[in-house]
Design a protein around this motif. Structure first.
Motif, PDB file in Angstrom:
ATOM      1  N   ALA A 199      19.888  -9.910 -20.345  1.00 54.31           N
ATOM      2  CA  ALA A 199      19.785  -9.204 -19.065  1.00 54.31           C
ATOM      3  C   ALA A 199      19.027 -10.026 -18.036  1.00 54.31           C
ATOM      4  N   LEU A 200      17.975 -10.706 -18.460  1.00 56.08           N
ATOM      5  CA  LEU A 200      17.198 -11.536 -17.528  1.00 56.08           C
ATOM      6  C   LEU A 200      17.955 -12.801 -17.143  1.00 56.08           C
ATOM      7  N   GLU A 201      18.677 -13.387 -18.086  1.00 53.46           N
ATOM      8  CA  GLU A 201      19.455 -14.586 -17.776  1.00 53.46           C
ATOM      9  C   GLU A 201      20.482 -14.311 -16.684  1.00 53.46           C
ATOM     10  N   ALA A 202      20.993 -13.085 -16.645  1.00 52.46           N
ATOM     11  CA  ALA A 202      21.956 -12.724 -15.596  1.00 52.46           C
ATOM     12  C   ALA A 202      21.326 -12.799 -14.212  1.00 52.46           C
ATOM     13  N   HIS A 203      19.995 -12.713 -14.165  1.00 51.88           N
ATOM     14  CA  HIS A 203      19.264 -12.850 -12.895  1.00 51.88           C
ATOM     15  C   HIS A 203      18.616 -14.225 -12.759  1.00 51.88           C
ATOM     16  N   GLY A 204      18.896 -15.114 -13.709  1.00 53.26           N
ATOM     17  CA  GLY A 204      18.288 -16.439 -13.677  1.00 53.26           C
ATOM     18  C   GLY A 204      16.819 -16.426 -14.010  1.00 53.26           C
ATOM     19  N   LEU A 205      16.373 -15.460 -14.820  1.00 55.11           N
ATOM     20  CA  LEU A 205      14.949 -15.296 -15.132  1.00 55.11           C
ATOM     21  C   LEU A 205      14.701 -15.486 -16.626  1.00 55.11           C
ATOM     22  N   PRO A 206      13.533 -16.030 -17.008  1.00 60.29           N
ATOM     23  CA  PRO A 206      13.163 -16.163 -18.413  1.00 60.29           C
ATOM     24  C   PRO A 206      12.216 -15.033 -18.836  1.00 60.29           C
ATOM     25  N   ILE A 207      12.006 -14.895 -20.131  1.00 57.35           N
ATOM     26  CA  ILE A 207      10.892 -14.090 -20.639  1.00 57.35           C
ATOM     27  C   ILE A 207       9.670 -14.998 -20.649  1.00 57.35           C
ATOM     28  N   LEU A 208       8.655 -14.650 -19.889  1.00 53.61           N
ATOM     29  CA  LEU A 208       7.497 -15.524 -19.729  1.00 53.61           C
ATOM     30  C   LEU A 208       6.490 -15.405 -20.867  1.00 53.61           C
ATOM     31  N   ALA A 209       6.482 -14.258 -21.553  1.00 50.02           N
ATOM     32  CA  ALA A 209       5.557 -14.059 -22.675  1.00 50.02           C
ATOM     33  C   ALA A 209       6.143 -13.004 -23.598  1.00 50.02           C
ATOM     34  N   LYS A 210       5.934 -13.176 -24.899  1.00 45.90           N
ATOM     35  CA  LYS A 210       6.417 -12.190 -25.853  1.00 45.90           C
ATOM     36  C   LYS A 210       5.518 -12.187 -27.078  1.00 45.90           C
ATOM     37  N   THR A 211       5.426 -11.018 -27.708  1.00 41.54           N
ATOM     38  CA  THR A 211       4.652 -10.874 -28.933  1.00 41.54           C
ATOM     39  C   THR A 211       5.210  -9.700 -29.714  1.00 41.54           C
ATOM     40  N   ALA A 212       4.886  -9.629 -31.019  1.00 42.99           N
ATOM     41  CA  ALA A 212       5.485  -8.621 -31.888  1.00 42.99           C
ATOM     42  C   ALA A 212       4.426  -7.898 -32.697  1.00 42.99           C
TER      43      ALA A 212
END
Length: 387
Positions: A199-212
Motif C-alpha cells: 500500500a505504501l509503495e503505491a504512494h512511493g513511500l517506505p516503512i521507516l520503522a517496524k517492530t514485532a
C-alpha cells in the motif's frame, strides 16, 4: 441491560458454550452432520485467553441468527446447531480441533473461526477432509487463493483492502507520509506487514520503522520504544485489542502524537473500553455496517434478534458490536445457502450454491462471488475512536 458489567456478559457467553451442547445433544453420527431433525455446524475459536471476546461475541452473533431461524421452524424442520471448541487463539489447538472435526465427520461445515494463525492450521485439514470452512474472522490473503483453498468461503473484505483504505486516507486526506508498523509476529502480522508495504509503495513511500511482538502477550511496550526513535507521523498496529490498547496508552503517556491505525480485527468496542484517551487520530477500519445504524435493515434485524424475549437476557447492549453483528451476518448467510440448496444437503452442493455468481442479499446487505473466487465483499468503513 447492565451497562459496564462486562464480566457478567462474558460469564453468560462462556456458560452458553457449555449449555448449548447440553440442551442440544450431538446427533446420531451422520456422514455430513445432517440428521432427520438437525444440521450440526462446527466452530473452532478463542473462548479463553486475552482475546476471548472475539470468539465469544462472534459465536453469540451466529447463535442469534440460528435461534431466530429455529424459532421459525429451522430448515425444513431441521434445527440449526453449533458445536464450538475453544482454541485460545493458538494454532496447535486449532489444528487439533480441525482434526477432531475431520475424524468424527459429524459436522456439516465449520464456520466462524477467529484469526489468521489459527486459520492457517485449520484450512488445510478441512480441505483434505472436504469440509467447507465458512466465514473465518480474518482478512488474510492466503485464504483468498481459491485454487489453493476451494473449501473456504470468505464473507469479509481482505486485510489488503483495509490497509489500502487506511493508507490512502492518511496520505491523501491527512497529508502524513512517515509510517511505522508494530505487528504481531505470526502469520497475521507478517501478512499485514506485506500488505502495508504494498500500500505504501503505491504512494512511493517506505516503512521507516517496524517492530514485532508475540501473540497472546501483554509485553508490547518495547516495540513502541524502538520505533519512537524514528520521526513518524503514523503507525499501523497489527494485533488484537488487548495488545493494541496497551501500545496506544503508552504512546499517549509518552507524549507521542501519532496517527494510530488499527484493523477490524481489534474489535473496536473493546478497544474503546481499554484506550484511556480516545481520539479521532485513533483509526479503525470496519468491514460491515454500523450495528447501531437505524438506516440498515440488517442491523435493525440483528438488534431485534438480541431482544430479551429471544433469550439474550441482560446482554443486549454489550452484544451490539461489530463482531457479534458479523457473526449474525455469517449465520444468516449459511441459512440463505441452505434455503437455496433445494433439499440436497451435501457439502458439495453447499459449496457450489454458496459460491454461485448470483448476488446474495441479506435484507439490505449484499455479497457477490465472482466466478473462480471465494470472497464475497470488499466493503470497508473507516471510523475513529473520537466519534
Amino acid at each position: 441491560m447492565i451497562p459496564g458489567n462486562n464480566s457478567r456478559v462474558l460469564a453468560w457467553l462462556t456458560v452458553a458454550i457449555i449449555t448449548t451442547l447440553v440442551v442440544h445433544p450431538q446427533p446420531v453420527r451422520a456422514q455430513t452432520g445432517v440428521t432427520s431433525d438437525a444440521i450440526l455446524f462446527g466452530q473452532s475459536a478463542c473462548f479463553t485467553g486475552p482475546n476471548r471476546n472475539l470468539g465469544l461475541y462472534y459465536r453469540a452473533g451466529i447463535l442469534a441468527a440460528f435461534e431466530e431461524r429455529n424459532r421459525a421452524g429451522g430448515i425444513n424442520g431441521r434445527s440449526l446447531r453449533l458445536l464450538s471448541l475453544d482454541d485460545g487463539y493458538e494454532p496447535e489447538q486449532a489444528a487439533a480441533n480441525a482434526e477432531r472435526f475431520a475424524a468424527e465427520n459429524d459436522v456439516f461445515a465449520v464456520i466462524g473461526g477467529v484469526g489468521t494463525p489459527t486459520a492457517r492450521r485449520i484450512a488445510p485439514v478441512l480441505r483434505t477432509a472436504n469440509i467447507p470452512f465458512v466465514g473465518p474472522f480474518t482478512g488474510a490473503d492466503f485464504l483468498r487463493n481459491f485454487s489453493r483453498f476451494p473449501n473456504v468461503i470468505n464473507l469479509r473484505a481482505g486485510y489488503l483492502d483495509e490497509v489500502v483504505t487506511m493508507v490512502d486516507y492518511i496520505v491523501n486526506d491527512l497529508g502524513k507520509n512517515r509510517f511505522g508498523v508494530i505487528y504481531q509476529d505470526d502469520a497475521f502480522g507478517r501478512s499485514v506487514l506485506r500488505n502495508c508495504q504494498a500500500a505504501l509503495e503505491a504512494h512511493g513511500l517506505p516503512i521507516l520503522a517496524k517492530t514485532a511482538h508475540s501473540r497472546n502477550t501483554h509485553a508490547v511496550h518495547a516495540g513502541l520504544f524502538m520505533i519512537s526513535k524514528a520521526d513518524l507521523d503514523a503507525i499501523l498496529i497489527v494485533g488484537s485489542y488487548a495488545a493494541n490498547s496497551e501500545i496506544i496508552n503508552l504512546s499517549h503517556s509518552l507524549g507521542h502524537d501519532y496517527i494510530v491505525a488499527n484493523l477490524s480485527f481489534v474489535l473496536s468496542q473493546e478497544l474503546k473500553k481499554l484506550v484511556e484517551n480516545r481520539s479521532e487520530k485513533i483509526l479503525v477500519t470496519e468491514v460491515i455496517p454500523d450495528p447501531n445504524s437505524s438506516d440498515s435493515r440488517v442491523a435493525r434485524r440483528f438488534r431485534n434478534a438480541l431482544r430479551p424475549e429471544h433469550g439474550q437476557v441482560e446482554t443486549v447492549a454489550p452484544l451490539v458490536n461489530e463482531v457479534a453483528f458479523e457473526g449474525y451476518i455469517l449465520g444468516r448467510f449459511v441459512i440463505d445457502v441452505l434455503n437455496r440448496m433445494g433439499g440436497v444437503l451435501t457439502r458439495d452442493q453447499f459449496m457450489s450454491t454458496a459460491l454461485s455468481p448470483e448476488k446474495v442479499t441479506i435484507d439490505d446487505w449484499s455479497l457477490e462471488f465472482a466466478p473462480g473466487t471465494n470472497s464475497g465483499s470488499k466493503y470497508i468503513r473507516l471510523t475513529n475512536l473520537g466519534e
